[in-house]
Design a protein around this motif. Structure first.
Motif, PDB file in Angstrom:
ATOM      1  N   VAL A 315       0.838  -1.202   0.000  1.00  0.00           N
ATOM      2  CA  VAL A 315       0.000   0.000   0.000  1.00  0.00           C
ATOM      3  C   VAL A 315       0.872   1.251   0.000  1.00  0.00           C
ATOM      4  O   VAL A 315       2.049   1.211   0.347  1.00  0.00           O
ATOM      5  CB  VAL A 315      -0.955   0.012   1.213  1.00  0.00           C
ATOM      6  CG1 VAL A 315      -1.936  -1.147   1.121  1.00  0.00           C
ATOM      7  CG2 VAL A 315      -0.194  -0.040   2.530  1.00  0.00           C
ATOM      8  N   GLY A 316       0.240   2.363  -0.358  1.00  0.00           N
ATOM      9  CA  GLY A 316       0.979   3.617  -0.464  1.00  0.00           C
ATOM     10  C   GLY A 316       1.087   4.387   0.834  1.00  0.00           C
ATOM     11  O   GLY A 316       2.038   5.123   1.053  1.00  0.00           O
ATOM     12  N   GLY A 317       0.104   4.232   1.711  1.00  0.00           N
ATOM     13  CA  GLY A 317       0.103   4.993   2.950  1.00  0.00           C
ATOM     14  C   GLY A 317       1.118   4.482   3.947  1.00  0.00           C
ATOM     15  O   GLY A 317       1.462   3.301   3.960  1.00  0.00           O
ATOM     16  N   GLY A 318       1.582   5.377   4.812  1.00  0.00           N
ATOM     17  CA  GLY A 318       2.551   5.002   5.831  1.00  0.00           C
ATOM     18  C   GLY A 318       1.874   4.611   7.138  1.00  0.00           C
ATOM     19  O   GLY A 318       0.706   4.892   7.374  1.00  0.00           O
ATOM     20  N   SER A 319       2.624   3.945   8.002  1.00  0.00           N
ATOM     21  CA  SER A 319       2.164   3.599   9.352  1.00  0.00           C
ATOM     22  C   SER A 319       3.378   3.540  10.256  1.00  0.00           C
ATOM     23  O   SER A 319       4.517   3.736   9.821  1.00  0.00           O
ATOM     24  CB  SER A 319       1.427   2.254   9.357  1.00  0.00           C
ATOM     25  OG  SER A 319       2.340   1.166   9.418  1.00  0.00           O
ATOM     26  N   ASP A 320       3.155   3.216  11.515  1.00  0.00           N
ATOM     27  CA  ASP A 320       4.290   3.082  12.419  1.00  0.00           C
ATOM     28  C   ASP A 320       5.147   1.868  12.077  1.00  0.00           C
ATOM     29  O   ASP A 320       6.275   1.743  12.555  1.00  0.00           O
ATOM     30  CB  ASP A 320       3.792   3.000  13.866  1.00  0.00           C
ATOM     31  CG  ASP A 320       3.278   4.340  14.365  1.00  0.00           C
ATOM     32  OD1 ASP A 320       3.715   5.376  13.834  1.00  0.00           O
ATOM     33  OD2 ASP A 320       2.440   4.363  15.292  1.00  0.00           O
ATOM     34  N   GLY A 321       4.623   0.976  11.230  1.00  0.00           N
ATOM     35  CA  GLY A 321       5.443  -0.120  10.732  1.00  0.00           C
ATOM     36  C   GLY A 321       6.612   0.352   9.902  1.00  0.00           C
ATOM     37  O   GLY A 321       7.632  -0.336   9.811  1.00  0.00           O
ATOM     38  N   ASN A 322       6.495   1.517   9.287  1.00  0.00           N
ATOM     39  CA  ASN A 322       7.640   2.087   8.567  1.00  0.00           C
ATOM     40  C   ASN A 322       8.794   2.354   9.520  1.00  0.00           C
ATOM     41  O   ASN A 322       9.963   2.177   9.167  1.00  0.00           O
ATOM     42  CB  ASN A 322       7.240   3.382   7.877  1.00  0.00           C
ATOM     43  CG  ASN A 322       6.218   3.190   6.777  1.00  0.00           C
ATOM     44  OD1 ASN A 322       5.076   2.827   7.048  1.00  0.00           O
ATOM     45  ND2 ASN A 322       6.590   3.439   5.545  1.00  0.00           N
ATOM     46  N   PHE A 323       8.465   2.791  10.738  1.00  0.00           N
ATOM     47  CA  PHE A 323       9.519   3.088  11.719  1.00  0.00           C
ATOM     48  C   PHE A 323      10.195   1.814  12.217  1.00  0.00           C
ATOM     49  O   PHE A 323      11.413   1.769  12.381  1.00  0.00           O
ATOM     50  CB  PHE A 323       8.941   3.854  12.908  1.00  0.00           C
ATOM     51  CG  PHE A 323       8.409   5.219  12.563  1.00  0.00           C
ATOM     52  CD1 PHE A 323       9.082   6.053  11.694  1.00  0.00           C
ATOM     53  CD2 PHE A 323       7.222   5.670  13.122  1.00  0.00           C
ATOM     54  CE1 PHE A 323       8.582   7.316  11.377  1.00  0.00           C
ATOM     55  CE2 PHE A 323       6.722   6.921  12.815  1.00  0.00           C
ATOM     56  CZ  PHE A 323       7.395   7.744  11.942  1.00  0.00           C
ATOM     57  N   THR A 324       9.395   0.773  12.478  1.00  0.00           N
ATOM     58  CA  THR A 324       9.998  -0.469  12.974  1.00  0.00           C
ATOM     59  C   THR A 324      10.883  -1.096  11.901  1.00  0.00           C
ATOM     60  O   THR A 324      11.986  -1.568  12.198  1.00  0.00           O
ATOM     61  CB  THR A 324       8.914  -1.457  13.439  1.00  0.00           C
ATOM     62  OG1 THR A 324       8.040  -1.788  12.348  1.00  0.00           O
ATOM     63  CG2 THR A 324       8.084  -0.875  14.573  1.00  0.00           C
ATOM     64  N   GLY A 326      12.326   0.571   9.605  1.00  0.00           N
ATOM     65  CA  GLY A 326      13.429   1.497   9.412  1.00  0.00           C
ATOM     66  C   GLY A 326      14.597   1.267  10.345  1.00  0.00           C
ATOM     67  O   GLY A 326      15.725   1.659  10.027  1.00  0.00           O
ATOM     68  N   VAL A 327      14.352   0.634  11.511  1.00  0.00           N
ATOM     69  CA  VAL A 327      15.453   0.310  12.422  1.00  0.00           C
ATOM     70  C   VAL A 327      15.917  -1.129  12.246  1.00  0.00           C
ATOM     71  O   VAL A 327      16.672  -1.653  13.066  1.00  0.00           O
ATOM     72  CB  VAL A 327      15.082   0.591  13.900  1.00  0.00           C
ATOM     73  CG1 VAL A 327      14.806   2.061  14.112  1.00  0.00           C
ATOM     74  CG2 VAL A 327      13.894  -0.267  14.359  1.00  0.00           C
ATOM     75  N   GLY A 328      15.448  -1.781  11.164  1.00  0.00           N
ATOM     76  CA  GLY A 328      15.942  -3.106  10.833  1.00  0.00           C
ATOM     77  C   GLY A 328      15.173  -4.265  11.424  1.00  0.00           C
ATOM     78  O   GLY A 328      15.657  -5.407  11.388  1.00  0.00           O
ATOM     79  N   THR A 329      13.977  -4.015  11.947  1.00  0.00           N
ATOM     80  CA  THR A 329      13.192  -5.082  12.569  1.00  0.00           C
ATOM     81  C   THR A 329      12.205  -5.660  11.564  1.00  0.00           C
ATOM     82  O   THR A 329      11.416  -4.914  10.980  1.00  0.00           O
ATOM     83  CB  THR A 329      12.428  -4.541  13.795  1.00  0.00           C
ATOM     84  OG1 THR A 329      13.368  -4.012  14.727  1.00  0.00           O
ATOM     85  CG2 THR A 329      11.623  -5.644  14.464  1.00  0.00           C
ATOM     86  N   PRO A 330      12.214  -6.981  11.349  1.00  0.00           N
ATOM     87  CA  PRO A 330      11.205  -7.590  10.479  1.00  0.00           C
ATOM     88  C   PRO A 330       9.809  -7.184  10.929  1.00  0.00           C
ATOM     89  O   PRO A 330       9.498  -7.232  12.126  1.00  0.00           O
ATOM     90  CB  PRO A 330      11.444  -9.091  10.661  1.00  0.00           C
ATOM     91  CG  PRO A 330      12.894  -9.195  11.038  1.00  0.00           C
ATOM     92  CD  PRO A 330      13.162  -7.977  11.888  1.00  0.00           C
ATOM     93  N   THR A 331       8.979  -6.786   9.974  1.00  0.00           N
ATOM     94  CA  THR A 331       7.703  -6.156  10.313  1.00  0.00           C
ATOM     95  C   THR A 331       6.583  -6.699   9.440  1.00  0.00           C
ATOM     96  O   THR A 331       6.726  -6.799   8.223  1.00  0.00           O
ATOM     97  CB  THR A 331       7.803  -4.626  10.119  1.00  0.00           C
ATOM     98  OG1 THR A 331       8.807  -4.102  11.003  1.00  0.00           O
ATOM     99  CG2 THR A 331       6.475  -3.944  10.406  1.00  0.00           C
ATOM    100  N   LEU A 332       5.469  -7.037  10.095  1.00  0.00           N
ATOM    101  CA  LEU A 332       4.255  -7.427   9.387  1.00  0.00           C
ATOM    102  C   LEU A 332       3.131  -6.506   9.833  1.00  0.00           C
ATOM    103  O   LEU A 332       2.881  -6.356  11.025  1.00  0.00           O
ATOM    104  CB  LEU A 332       3.894  -8.885   9.681  1.00  0.00           C
ATOM    105  CG  LEU A 332       2.742  -9.482   8.864  1.00  0.00           C
ATOM    106  CD1 LEU A 332       3.085  -9.488   7.369  1.00  0.00           C
ATOM    107  CD2 LEU A 332       2.420 -10.895   9.342  1.00  0.00           C
ATOM    108  N   ASP A 333       2.450  -5.896   8.868  1.00  0.00           N
ATOM    109  CA  ASP A 333       1.421  -4.894   9.151  1.00  0.00           C
ATOM    110  C   ASP A 333       0.059  -5.421   8.695  1.00  0.00           C
ATOM    111  O   ASP A 333      -0.039  -6.445   8.024  1.00  0.00           O
ATOM    112  CB  ASP A 333       1.775  -3.597   8.409  1.00  0.00           C
ATOM    113  CG  ASP A 333       1.123  -2.362   8.998  1.00  0.00           C
ATOM    114  OD1 ASP A 333       0.142  -2.488   9.750  1.00  0.00           O
ATOM    115  OD2 ASP A 333       1.591  -1.250   8.677  1.00  0.00           O
ATOM    116  N   GLY A 334      -0.987  -4.695   9.076  1.00  0.00           N
ATOM    117  CA  GLY A 334      -2.329  -5.050   8.636  1.00  0.00           C
ATOM    118  C   GLY A 334      -2.947  -6.203   9.398  1.00  0.00           C
ATOM    119  O   GLY A 334      -3.823  -6.895   8.879  1.00  0.00           O
ATOM    120  N   LEU A 335      -2.530  -6.404  10.649  1.00  0.00           N
ATOM    121  CA  LEU A 335      -3.054  -7.500  11.465  1.00  0.00           C
ATOM    122  C   LEU A 335      -4.282  -7.101  12.268  1.00  0.00           C
ATOM    123  O   LEU A 335      -4.786  -7.895  13.062  1.00  0.00           O
ATOM    124  CB  LEU A 335      -1.959  -8.019  12.417  1.00  0.00           C
ATOM    125  CG  LEU A 335      -0.868  -8.827  11.741  1.00  0.00           C
ATOM    126  CD1 LEU A 335       0.353  -8.962  12.660  1.00  0.00           C
ATOM    127  CD2 LEU A 335      -1.383 -10.201  11.336  1.00  0.00           C
TER     128      LEU A 335
END
Length: 372
Positions: A315-324, A326-335
C-alpha cells in the motif's frame, strides 16, 4: 468459523469507540488512554506505563526485563473530531461494526490485547513482549517515533495492527513518506506602476512546481506531488512571498534519497529570488524483504488454524510499521480488523474476521517467543 460473538470483546469494542480520541484533543486522549489501560490491565494482569509527549499519552506494556523478542504496535488516537459520535454512533448490524475508529484502529488495538491475553493463558508468561499503543499516529507520530524505534530495535519481529485489506490480506510493504514545504522570498513592488522593481515570488514558485513535478516517477512507485500553494497579498502587488507543500511517497529507500537530494538541489530561476526547503523524510519505506519471513510464517499458521488463505498487499500509505522496519526489525502490518472506510463515514469492521485475527496473532507471538 462461526460468527464471532464474544460479549467481552464487543463490550470493550463499544467502550473504545464511544470514548472519542481525536488526535488534537488532549482531554479526550487522556480519557482514552485511561480506558485502554483499564481494559489491558484486566486482560494482561499488569498495568502499563503511560509515556506522555506533548499532551499525547502513549500506553506501553513491557513484559520482562530482557531484550525484546516481539513488539506489537497500535494507536488509540483517531482522525475524528470530538463530537462525531452524535451523528456517527457505534452500531452493529449484520456483523458489521460501525463508528469512528472502528477500523482505524480501536478494533486493531483490541485484537492485540486479546491475542496477548490468549498467549499469556497458554504460555504462562509474556516475557520479551512489548505492546505500545500510541496517541499521535494520525499526526505522523512526532512524539512517539522515538519510543517506537527504541522498543523495536533489535527485536525479532514487529507486528502492527492497522487494518487489513478487504479480503483479509496483511500488508507487507508500505511506501515511505516525505513531507516538504518550499518557501520562496521575492520583493514586493507596485504591479502597475513599477513591476520591474519587484522580484516575483509567484513566477518563482510556479517554475519550482514544474521542476518538482518532474521528479514524479510512477514506474518505480515514486510520487512527488505539489499540493497546497499560497502566493502574494493583493492583485496589484508583485508577490514577495510564496510557499508550496510537497507530498512524496517512495517504495524504496534509494528513491527517497533521490527525491530528497533533488529537492535540496533546487536553485532559484528568477533573478534575486531566494528559496528555502523545509521538512524532509518522515517515514522510511516498509520494503517487502522486511516482511516476507513473517508473512510466510503467518501464511503457514493461518492454514494450520483453518483460516482462509492469507494474502498480502502493498500500500501507499505510511504507518508506524515504517519506523519499525526502518530500524531493521522484520515487520508485518495489517493484522488489525478487516473492514474498510477508514477516515470516512463508511468506516466499519467485520465481526467475522476478529476471532481469526486474534488466533493468528496469538499463534504468531507464541511461535516467535518459543523460537531459540
Amino acid at each position: 468459523m462461526a460468527e464471532f460473538d464474544s460479549d467481552d470483546f464487543m463490550s470493550d469494542f463499544q467502550a473504545l469507540i464511544e470514548c472519542e480520541s481525536f488526535s488534537n484533543d488532549p482531554s479526550s486522549l487522556a480519557r482514552s488512554a485511561r480506558l485502554v489501560s483499564r481494559i489491558g490491565t484486566g486482560l494482561l494482569g499488569a498495568a502499563p506505563h503511560i509515556i506522555e509527549t506533548d499532551d499525547h499519552p502513549h500506553v506501553l506494556w513491557r513484559f520482562g526485563s530482557g531484550p525484546r523478542k516481539v513488539v506489537l504496535i497500535g494507536h488509540h488516537d483517531t482522525v475524528w473530531p470530538t463530537g462525531t459520535l452524535k451523528d456517527f454512533p457505534y452500531s452493529v448490524k449484520d456483523g458489521v461494526v460501525r463508528g469512528p475508529g472502528a477500523d482505524d484502529m480501536k478494533g486493531g488495538l483490541l485484537i492485540a490485547l486479546y491475542a496477548l491475553a490468549k498467549v499469556r493463558a497458554e504460555l504462562g508468561s509474556l516475557d520479551g513482549v512489548s505492546l505500545l499503543i500510541t496517541a499521535d499516529e494520525e499526526l505522523g507520530s512526532p512524539g512517539s517515533r522515538q519510543i517506537i524505534e527504541d522498543e523495536a530495535r533489535g527485536a525479532k519481529a514487529a507486528l502492527v495492527f492497522e487494518s487489513g485489506a478487504a479480503d483479509g490480506a496483511v500488508k507487507i510493504a508500505r511506501k515511505g513518506v516525505a513531507i516538504y514545504q518550499l518557501e520562496v522570498t521575492g520583493l514586493a513592488s507596485h504591479a502597475g506602476v513599477e513591476p520591474e522593481k519587484g522580484i516575483n515570488a509567484t513566477i518563482e514558485v510556479a517554475n519550482q512546481v514544474i521542476s518538482v513535478a518532474a521528479l514524479h516517477k510512477p514506474s518505480v512507485g515514486t510520487s512527488v506531488v505539489p499540493t497546497v500553494m499560497k502566493s502574494g497579498s493583493t492583485t496589484n502587488t508583485v508577490p514577495a512571498k510564496a510557499v508550496v507543500g510537497i507530498d512524496s511517497r517512495a517504495a524504496s529507500a534509494s528513491e527517497q534519497v533521490r527525491i530528497d537530494d533533488a529537492l535540496r538541489a533546487l536553485t532559484p530561476t528568477v533573478a534575486g529570488a531566494k528559496i528555502e526547503l523545509k521538512g524532509g523524510i518522515n517515514r522510511a519505506p516498509l520494503e517487502e524483504d522486511m516482511a516476507m519471513g513473517l508473512y510466510a510464517r503467518a501464511q503457514r499458521l493461518a492454514g494450520r488454524l483453518g483460516h482462509p488463505p492469507l494474502r498480502s498487499v502493498a500500500v501507499g500509505g505510511g504507518s508506524d510499521g515504517n519506523f519499525t522496519a526502518g530500524v531493521g526489525t522484520p515487520t508485518l502490518d495489517g493484522l488489525g480488523t478487516v473492514g474498510g472506510g477508514s477516515h470516512a463515514r463508511t468506516e466499519h469492521a467485520l465481526q467475522i474476521w476478529i476471532p481469526r485475527r486474534i488466533e493468528l496473532t496469538a499463534a504468531l507471538v507464541a511461535e516467535l517467543l518459543s523460537d531459540d
